[in-house]
Design a protein around this motif. Structure first.
Motif, PDB file in Angstrom:
ATOM      1  N   VAL A   1     -12.972   3.289   3.688  1.00 13.25           N
ATOM      2  CA  VAL A   1     -11.994   2.377   4.286  1.00 13.25           C
ATOM      3  C   VAL A   1     -10.791   3.178   4.801  1.00 13.25           C
ATOM      4  O   VAL A   1     -10.317   2.972   5.924  1.00 13.25           O
ATOM      5  CB  VAL A   1     -11.550   1.312   3.261  1.00 13.25           C
ATOM      6  N   LEU A   2     -10.324   4.122   3.969  1.00 15.41           N
ATOM      7  CA  LEU A   2      -9.204   4.958   4.397  1.00 15.41           C
ATOM      8  C   LEU A   2      -9.606   5.827   5.582  1.00 15.41           C
ATOM      9  O   LEU A   2      -8.799   6.075   6.493  1.00 15.41           O
ATOM     10  CB  LEU A   2      -8.721   5.832   3.231  1.00 15.41           C
ATOM     11  N   ASP A   3     -10.859   6.299   5.603  1.00 15.44           N
ATOM     12  CA  ASP A   3     -11.355   7.084   6.740  1.00 15.44           C
ATOM     13  C   ASP A   3     -11.268   6.272   8.029  1.00 15.44           C
ATOM     14  O   ASP A   3     -10.851   6.781   9.075  1.00 15.44           O
ATOM     15  CB  ASP A   3     -12.814   7.505   6.511  1.00 15.44           C
ATOM     16  N   THR A   4     -11.682   5.014   7.956  1.00 15.45           N
ATOM     17  CA  THR A   4     -11.653   4.145   9.136  1.00 15.45           C
ATOM     18  C   THR A   4     -10.226   4.017   9.669  1.00 15.45           C
ATOM     19  O   THR A   4      -9.983   4.109  10.879  1.00 15.45           O
ATOM     20  CB  THR A   4     -12.180   2.741   8.772  1.00 15.45           C
ATOM     21  N   ILE A   5      -9.277   3.812   8.760  1.00 12.84           N
ATOM     22  CA  ILE A   5      -7.883   3.645   9.195  1.00 12.84           C
ATOM     23  C   ILE A   5      -7.355   4.958   9.780  1.00 12.84           C
ATOM     24  O   ILE A   5      -6.666   4.971  10.805  1.00 12.84           O
ATOM     25  CB  ILE A   5      -7.003   3.157   8.026  1.00 12.84           C
ATOM     26  N   GLN A   6      -7.703   6.061   9.117  1.00 17.17           N
ATOM     27  CA  GLN A   6      -7.288   7.377   9.622  1.00 17.17           C
ATOM     28  C   GLN A   6      -7.821   7.592  11.043  1.00 17.17           C
ATOM     29  O   GLN A   6      -7.110   8.071  11.922  1.00 17.17           O
ATOM     30  CB  GLN A   6      -7.819   8.469   8.673  1.00 17.17           C
TER      31      GLN A   6
ATOM     32  N   ILE B   1      -4.593  -1.851   8.632  1.00 14.09           N
ATOM     33  CA  ILE B   1      -4.310  -1.821   7.188  1.00 14.09           C
ATOM     34  C   ILE B   1      -4.254  -3.247   6.662  1.00 14.09           C
ATOM     35  O   ILE B   1      -4.856  -3.583   5.639  1.00 14.09           O
ATOM     36  CB  ILE B   1      -2.972  -1.091   6.904  1.00 14.09           C
ATOM     37  N   GLN B   2      -3.538  -4.102   7.387  1.00 12.35           N
ATOM     38  CA  GLN B   2      -3.390  -5.487   6.927  1.00 12.35           C
ATOM     39  C   GLN B   2      -4.743  -6.172   6.799  1.00 12.35           C
ATOM     40  O   GLN B   2      -4.967  -6.957   5.891  1.00 12.35           O
ATOM     41  CB  GLN B   2      -2.502  -6.264   7.901  1.00 12.35           C
ATOM     42  N   GLN B   3      -5.652  -5.853   7.720  1.00 10.00           N
ATOM     43  CA  GLN B   3      -6.925  -6.551   7.711  1.00 10.00           C
ATOM     44  C   GLN B   3      -7.889  -6.000   6.665  1.00 10.00           C
ATOM     45  O   GLN B   3      -8.579  -6.762   6.008  1.00 10.00           O
ATOM     46  CB  GLN B   3      -7.559  -6.478   9.113  1.00 10.00           C
ATOM     47  N   ILE B   4      -7.941  -4.665   6.506  1.00 12.45           N
ATOM     48  CA  ILE B   4      -9.048  -4.149   5.702  1.00 12.45           C
ATOM     49  C   ILE B   4      -8.662  -3.404   4.429  1.00 12.45           C
ATOM     50  O   ILE B   4      -9.548  -3.057   3.653  1.00 12.45           O
ATOM     51  CB  ILE B   4      -9.987  -3.235   6.537  1.00 12.45           C
TER      52      ILE B   4
ATOM     53  N   TRP C   1       1.230   3.175  15.493  1.00 10.22           N
ATOM     54  CA  TRP C   1       1.479   2.458  14.242  1.00 10.22           C
ATOM     55  C   TRP C   1       1.152   0.969  14.378  1.00 10.22           C
ATOM     56  O   TRP C   1       0.680   0.332  13.430  1.00 10.22           O
ATOM     57  CB  TRP C   1       2.928   2.679  13.787  1.00 10.22           C
ATOM     58  N   ALA C   2       1.393   0.409  15.572  1.00 11.25           N
ATOM     59  CA  ALA C   2       1.103  -1.012  15.770  1.00 11.25           C
ATOM     60  C   ALA C   2      -0.350  -1.318  15.411  1.00 11.25           C
ATOM     61  O   ALA C   2      -0.646  -2.255  14.676  1.00 11.25           O
ATOM     62  CB  ALA C   2       1.396  -1.417  17.217  1.00 11.25           C
ATOM     63  N   GLN C   3      -1.278  -0.490  15.909  1.00 14.56           N
ATOM     64  CA  GLN C   3      -2.697  -0.729  15.617  1.00 14.56           C
ATOM     65  C   GLN C   3      -3.050  -0.383  14.185  1.00 14.56           C
ATOM     66  O   GLN C   3      -3.822  -1.076  13.543  1.00 14.56           O
ATOM     67  CB  GLN C   3      -3.591   0.094  16.548  1.00 14.56           C
ATOM     68  N   VAL C   4      -2.465   0.726  13.696  1.00 17.10           N
ATOM     69  CA  VAL C   4      -2.757   1.152  12.328  1.00 17.10           C
ATOM     70  C   VAL C   4      -2.335   0.062  11.355  1.00 17.10           C
ATOM     71  O   VAL C   4      -3.067  -0.305  10.434  1.00 17.10           O
ATOM     72  CB  VAL C   4      -2.021   2.478  12.010  1.00 17.10           C
ATOM     73  N   LYS C   5      -1.154  -0.496  11.600  1.00 14.99           N
ATOM     74  CA  LYS C   5      -0.631  -1.542  10.715  1.00 14.99           C
ATOM     75  C   LYS C   5      -1.568  -2.746  10.700  1.00 14.99           C
ATOM     76  O   LYS C   5      -1.893  -3.272   9.631  1.00 14.99           O
ATOM     77  CB  LYS C   5       0.763  -1.950  11.203  1.00 14.99           C
ATOM     78  N   VAL C   6      -1.998  -3.181  11.888  1.00 10.26           N
ATOM     79  CA  VAL C   6      -2.909  -4.331  11.965  1.00 10.26           C
ATOM     80  C   VAL C   6      -4.170  -4.059  11.157  1.00 10.26           C
ATOM     81  O   VAL C   6      -4.654  -4.906  10.408  1.00 10.26           O
ATOM     82  CB  VAL C   6      -3.280  -4.639  13.437  1.00 10.26           C
TER      83      VAL C   6
ATOM     84  N   THR D   1       0.832  -1.201   0.000  1.00 11.56           N
ATOM     85  CA  THR D   1       0.000   0.000   0.000  1.00 11.56           C
ATOM     86  C   THR D   1       0.868   1.253   0.000  1.00 11.56           C
ATOM     87  O   THR D   1       0.634   2.185  -0.782  1.00 11.56           O
ATOM     88  CB  THR D   1      -0.896   0.009   1.256  1.00 11.56           C
ATOM     89  N   LEU D   2       1.897   1.270   0.861  1.00  9.43           N
ATOM     90  CA  LEU D   2       2.732   2.468   0.959  1.00  9.43           C
ATOM     91  C   LEU D   2       3.478   2.719  -0.352  1.00  9.43           C
ATOM     92  O   LEU D   2       3.597   3.860  -0.795  1.00  9.43           O
ATOM     93  CB  LEU D   2       3.712   2.327   2.136  1.00  9.43           C
TER      94      LEU D   2
END
Lengths: 313, 414
Positions: free
Chosen positions: B402-407, B387-390, B380-385, B200-201
């Motif tokens: 989806v990006l809103d949720t991660i943000q 991103i990986q999931q959704i 970042w630990a939670q953000v990464k998890v 993604t990055l």
């Protein structure tokens, strides 16, 4: 003398007998105690901890940061994926249990008949039960692989699949087909136990009942619905209840085949709870509390149903 | 009898006490210090598991320091983060970890500062100092590094009549389409849980986006990122990628590239040994190039670093940990690791020594200092998890929610 003796006696009795009575009353505790202690430590205590955790604010690494009130439940409720997960959990339990019980009824009937190779067939049925569920799930995951899974290879050779690495070949990539396959696998691993439970029930039905039915001229279907099924009810209800619990709590099949993905679109409440645990322990505990509540409700309904069912018999 | 029993029992008890005192009293002086090392497994099977690599070091270390024993445990790469997190959640801290490093452990005061457990911290690769730091102090010791680059299958490119690797997104789209027409996968897009945050990055970077902006603010749902996912969706919907990228893991995609099934992927140096093991592609059948951007190839890439970190536990093992860290980060072991897995060293002296051994990897090493890195924010630990999931579900008509949720997750904090 006699009066004073009579007066004295109760005093003596009061001071000496009650301890004896108490000891006698407590005696069973010696036998029941370890079991009760086990239940308290292994069942009740974790429940208390679970509920406590659901109301705590805990960092992802397990540090308690204080009380959270109902916040964990609010966060859980605000999860956009939760409604879908709850509905899916219902479908999952419903279809897997109904499918399992129907197939098991038929199989139990078959295995109750004498036929050559019955012993072998009965042994063969144990295989999916004896094998680790994780292993079974992994075998299916690879068999369904879009690139070279054995199921796709067979379909390709039969001309039913035109190309690998397409949506049609990617059974576990889209939520619908992935979920359907997971239901198939769940039924596959649940059938042996239910079949054996029902088979035991069938063998417990006395043959004179059938003879009486034959004398009275009842046909095969009528015999099955009027005699076999009602007499099978205790075994059926036990198998059903155990299946509902097992399927509701089922983790390895979903986890190994899709990890609940894509997104959370093949998650049930059990796998979702696990995924929440990685980031939000409190919210995960709140999900556990909800799961626990659901299980308690299911058990209550079934206990009532069994009582209600048995009375007329 | 009753009365007689007590002295016996007492005598027995005191004898037992004396015995246990004797045992425990002498124990500390003679017992080894045991260091529990938990490391990620970079291998692809029993023959090249990292367990072998670490056990060799542990044995050599024990021979040199007979009072210290290092217990090695390696964990499948996919499960490493969860494993360490579960150990921390249960307060069963490892002494030393090697793999992903998370600043939240430093935030929680669980880790030793690098200066406490290493004689010469200045030898650690400076490019990753910031990533391994929290609150101005460094806690993570760069152990192995890598940079991402585009890999393409020259054989398939030739068959499709393509001259060279794609430079822009439009070219990538056309090229992937032509390879798809050959019955192969045009572009391999691993957005499954294993390593989705990297893929993604790399795509975000291609459109001037990212997870954070230059001043460290989260910008996951920025317009550029939305546009990027729209293009990725276009590529997927056209059928030029593998089906349902959100459920496909990097390991499987790398394997398929090595089998000659995929035209283009964003790969890592560790792909090279996988290609060699597969034996389908010869050295001249594949090539590397800069990551494709929207309007041109990127002059930067994603630099990834795995760290060693030392947990404090009861604080009694600091000296032993220091000895082991110094021992394990010797140049010869850094080179051995880099050669085994085709990754790059984490120490400056190791890198200098390694570039003489394996000039093929020199360009990757040159790219490291200016490489883009993951955020070093504890959340970042939670953000990464997440991103990986959704992130895979963002491939669709509307990636924005989806990006809103991660943000939101990033802003919510831990």
């Amino acid at each position: 003398m006699s009066i004073s003796a009579a007066r004295d006696e109760p005093v003596v009795a009061r001071t000496r007998r009650p301890p004896l009575k108490l000891a006698a009353r407590l005696a069973p505790l010696v036998w029941v105690g370890p079991a009760m202690a086990l239940i308290v430590v292994v069942v009740l205590w974790p429940v208390v901890i679970m509920i406590e955790t659901a109301f705590q604010h805990i960092s992802p690494d397990g540090f308690i940061l204080g009380w959270a009130g109902w916040r964990n439940f609010v966060y859980l409720w605000e999860e956009p994926d939760l409604p879908g997960i709850l509905i899916r959990t219902g479908i999952w339990v419903g279809t897997v249990v109904v499918g399992t019980m129907l197939i098991s009824l038929a199989l139990a009937q078959l295995f109750n008949q004498k036929f050559p190779g019955r012993r072998f067939a009965r042994w063969a049925l144990i295989a999916p039960w004896a094998a680790s569920v994780v292993m079974t799930a992994i075998v299916f995951r690879w068999a369904l692989d879009a690139n070279n899974g054995i199921i796709n290879v067979v379909l390709y050779d039969l001309g039913l699949l035109h190309r690998f690495n397409t949506d049609a070949a990617d059974w576990l990539g889209t939520p619908g087909s992935a979920f359907a396959w997971m239901i198939v696998v769940a039924i596959y691993v649940s059938v042996p136990f239910s079949t054996y439970a029902l088979l035991a029930g069938l063998q417990g039905i006395p043959s004179d009942v059938y003879e009486a039915a034959r004398v009275d001229g009842a046909g095969a279907w009528r015999t099955y619905f009027k005699i076999t099924l009602p007499l099978l009810r205790p075994a059926f209800i036990v198998a059903l209840l155990i299946n509902v619990m097992n399927v509701f709590n089922s983790f390895p099949i979903i986890w190994e085949m899709t990890r609940g993905g894509p997104g959370h679109q093949t998650s049930t409440t059990t796998t979702f709870m696990y995924q929440l645990k990685e980031s939000y322990i409190g919210e995960s505990a709140a999900m556990s509390v909800v799961n626990f509540g659901l299980v308690v409700v299911i058990v209550a309904i079934y206990l009532r149903a069994t009582v209600w069912n048995r009375e007329p018999v | 009898m009753r009365i007689a029993r007590r002295p016996i029992a007492l005598a027995g008890a005191s004898a037992a006490l004396a015995l246990s005192l004797a045992v425990f009293g002498t124990a500390p002086a003679r017992a080894d210090t045991v260091l529990n090392l938990v490391a990620a497994d970079y291998g692809t099977g029993p023959s090249d598991t990292s367990q072998i690599y670490w056990q060799k070091i542990a044995d050599a270390f024990h021979a040199a320091n007979p009072t210290i024993t290092v217990k090695v445990q390696t964990v499948n790469w996919n499960d490493f983060d969860t494993k360490i997190q579960t150990m921390v959640q249960n307060r069963q801290y490892p002494d030393i970890t090697e793999g992903d490093y998370f600043s939240n452990y430093a935030q929680e005061g669980l880790l030793y500062k690098v200066s406490d457990v290493m004689t010469d911290p200045s030898n650690l690769m400076p490019a990753f100092t910031k990533l391994g730091s929290y609150g101005g102090a460094q806690y993570g010791m760069p152990f192995t590094t890598s940079s991402r680059t585009l890999f393409y299958n020259k054989k398939l490119f030739a068959q499709a009549g393509l001259a060279g690797p794609p430079k822009t997104w439009d070219e990538l789209y056309t090229d992937a389409g032509k390879i798809e027409a050959l019955g192969k996968i045009g572009y391999g897009m691993p957005l499954g849980p294993e390593e989705a945050q990297a893929e993604t990055l790399l795509w975000f970077l291609g459109n001037g986006g990212g997870y954070q902006n230059a001043s460290g603010q989260w910008v996951i749902n920025s317009p550029q990122n939305v546009e990027t996912l729209e293009f990725m969706t276009k590529l997927v919907k056209a059928g030029y990628t593998e089906p349902n990228p959100g459920t496909k893991n990097r390991a499987a995609i790398l394997e398929q590239f090595a089998q000659g099934q995929i035209g283009i992927i964003n790969g890592i140096t560790a792909l090279i040994p996988i290609i060699k093991t597969a034996g389908v592609l010869t050295d001249s059948d594949w090539g590397t190039a800069a990551i494709t951007g929207k309007t041109g190839p990127l002059d930067t890439t994603l630099g990834v670093c795995d760290f060693m970190a030392a947990f404090k536990t009861d604080g009694s093992k600091q000296a032993a940990i220091k000895k082991f860290v110094d021992f394990a980060l010797q140049d010869k072991y850094q080179i051995a690791f880099s050669e085994e897995y085709n990754l790059l060293p984490g120490t400056t002296s190791g890198a200098a020594a390694f570039s003489k051994v394996d000039p093929q990897l020199a360009p990757f090493m040159a790219a490291l200092p200016k490489a883009v890195q993951y955020p070093n924010d504890p959340v970042w630990a939670q953000v990464k998890v997440q991103i990986q999931q959704i992130i895979g579900t963002a491939i669709g008509p509307d990636p924005k929610p989806v990006l809103d949720t991660i943000q939101e997750t990033a802003l919510k904090g831990s």
